[in-house]
Motif scaffolding. Sequence first.
Motif, PDB file in Angstrom:
ATOM      1  N   GLU A 137      -5.686  -0.019  -4.434  1.00 54.22           N
ATOM      2  CA  GLU A 137      -6.479  -0.471  -3.279  1.00 54.22           C
ATOM      3  C   GLU A 137      -6.618  -1.989  -3.254  1.00 54.22           C
ATOM      4  O   GLU A 137      -6.816  -2.590  -2.190  1.00 54.22           O
ATOM      5  CB  GLU A 137      -7.863   0.177  -3.305  1.00 54.22           C
TER       6      GLU A 137
ATOM      7  N   PRO B 220      -7.130  10.499  -0.841  1.00 52.01           N
ATOM      8  CA  PRO B 220      -6.834  11.618  -1.744  1.00 52.01           C
ATOM      9  C   PRO B 220      -6.160  12.763  -0.980  1.00 52.01           C
ATOM     10  O   PRO B 220      -6.474  13.009   0.187  1.00 52.01           O
ATOM     11  CB  PRO B 220      -8.216  12.048  -2.250  1.00 52.01           C
TER      12      PRO B 220
ATOM     13  N   ILE C 100      -6.375   4.036   0.379  1.00 56.20           N
ATOM     14  CA  ILE C 100      -5.901   5.133  -0.463  1.00 56.20           C
ATOM     15  C   ILE C 100      -6.636   6.401  -0.029  1.00 56.20           C
ATOM     16  O   ILE C 100      -7.865   6.400   0.072  1.00 56.20           O
ATOM     17  CB  ILE C 100      -6.164   4.872  -1.963  1.00 56.20           C
TER      18      ILE C 100
ATOM     19  N   MET D 138      -2.395  11.327  -4.379  1.00 60.72           N
ATOM     20  CA  MET D 138      -3.053  10.456  -3.417  1.00 60.72           C
ATOM     21  C   MET D 138      -2.010   9.841  -2.488  1.00 60.72           C
ATOM     22  O   MET D 138      -0.823   9.789  -2.807  1.00 60.72           O
ATOM     23  CB  MET D 138      -3.824   9.352  -4.138  1.00 60.72           C
TER      24      MET D 138
ATOM     25  N   LYS E 180      -3.132  11.634 -12.249  1.00 62.56           N
ATOM     26  CA  LYS E 180      -3.733  10.309 -12.033  1.00 62.56           C
ATOM     27  C   LYS E 180      -4.788  10.024 -13.100  1.00 62.56           C
ATOM     28  O   LYS E 180      -5.486  10.929 -13.562  1.00 62.56           O
ATOM     29  CB  LYS E 180      -4.353  10.240 -10.635  1.00 62.56           C
TER      30      LYS E 180
ATOM     31  N   HIS F  78      -6.463   4.073 -11.351  1.00 63.95           N
ATOM     32  CA  HIS F  78      -5.249   4.019 -10.532  1.00 63.95           C
ATOM     33  C   HIS F  78      -5.575   3.688  -9.078  1.00 63.95           C
ATOM     34  O   HIS F  78      -4.949   2.816  -8.472  1.00 63.95           O
ATOM     35  CB  HIS F  78      -4.509   5.358 -10.597  1.00 63.95           C
ATOM     36  N   GLN F  79      -6.560   4.411  -8.510  1.00 62.14           N
ATOM     37  CA  GLN F  79      -6.879   4.212  -7.100  1.00 62.14           C
ATOM     38  C   GLN F  79      -7.385   2.797  -6.853  1.00 62.14           C
ATOM     39  O   GLN F  79      -6.942   2.123  -5.912  1.00 62.14           O
ATOM     40  CB  GLN F  79      -7.911   5.238  -6.638  1.00 62.14           C
TER      41      GLN F  79
END
Length: 338
Positions: A54, A64, A62, A1, A45, A49-50
């Motif tokens: 964020e 991908p 973020i 990402m 990932k 995580h995202q």
Amino acid sequence: MIVVMKPNATAEMVQAMVKRVEEMGLKAHVIVGEERTVIAAAGVKRDGHQAELESCDEVEKIVPIIASYKVASKETKPEPTVVQIRDLKIGGSHVGVIAGPCSVESEEQILQVARQVKAAGATGLRGGAFKPRTSPYSFQGMKEEGLKLLALAREETGLAVVTEVMTPEHVDMLCQYADVLQIGARNMQNYHLLQAVGETRTPVLLKRGPSASIEEFLLAAEYILDQGNQQVMLCERGVRTFETHTRFTLPLATVPYLHERTHLPVVIDPSHGTGIASLVPPMCAAAIAAGCDGLILEVHPDPSRAMSDGAQSLTPEVFADTMETCRKVAAAIGKELG
């Protein structure tokens, strides 16, 4: 990402984000763009995580990365990468020209051809000191003595030296002499070698394997980028097909195709791509018209006496004429040759 930092993110904020990404078990690649900095986070990932990243104030969004080649992808870095070594500039509005013999054969030979290609407008000098040959009985190169002669030619002419590295054990030695490390087509998927040159900060010219797909080609570049070396140039040198009228088939559609998918500059090798000296000049002009960022050509003072690849080598006189034609083509599309 891709972690897209806000425009006002400071260097300290970027480093703090790098640390946070690495604490997640991911590898962080910082890419500074014209408008903002992004961090390519590569690796496995996990859920959350995202969302975690964020939520950081300094993060704008973020994104991908769809491509399997993360750092080489244009999704990661929209602006084209420009590689400059001495006066050799590959990318952007420049078409860099690298020229010289297939093999370094003697001091007289390499100095003569270096002076001649310099006078015609080249800014890079190619020459093999270590030569991978199909037959074990063919000339294998002058090895370190050849590297010393290339350095001597650079000292006199100022040309950037481009030469091939064949094994990880040779990387440190070649970095003492070369300005650009060339990965030959046979070694495109020699992953230990790719990682070794990636650990240096010496620019790398990566040649496409004769049977490699574009995806495999870009993933090979990814091995180098993943180690932190961002100065990578992709070189199309022809692929093996059923056709026999040329040594290989030189697919110039590779140039715009790669420009759509990667920020890395694209160099064309029409000498290996055709194997026939008379076809090299028109393919140079066609490659520039297709939008290539550089050319690498074989030039020899006396091709009939060359110790390797004489049939595809230009004479210095033909090279000078080719450069004049290529300048006109480059100017027509708003680029500068040299």
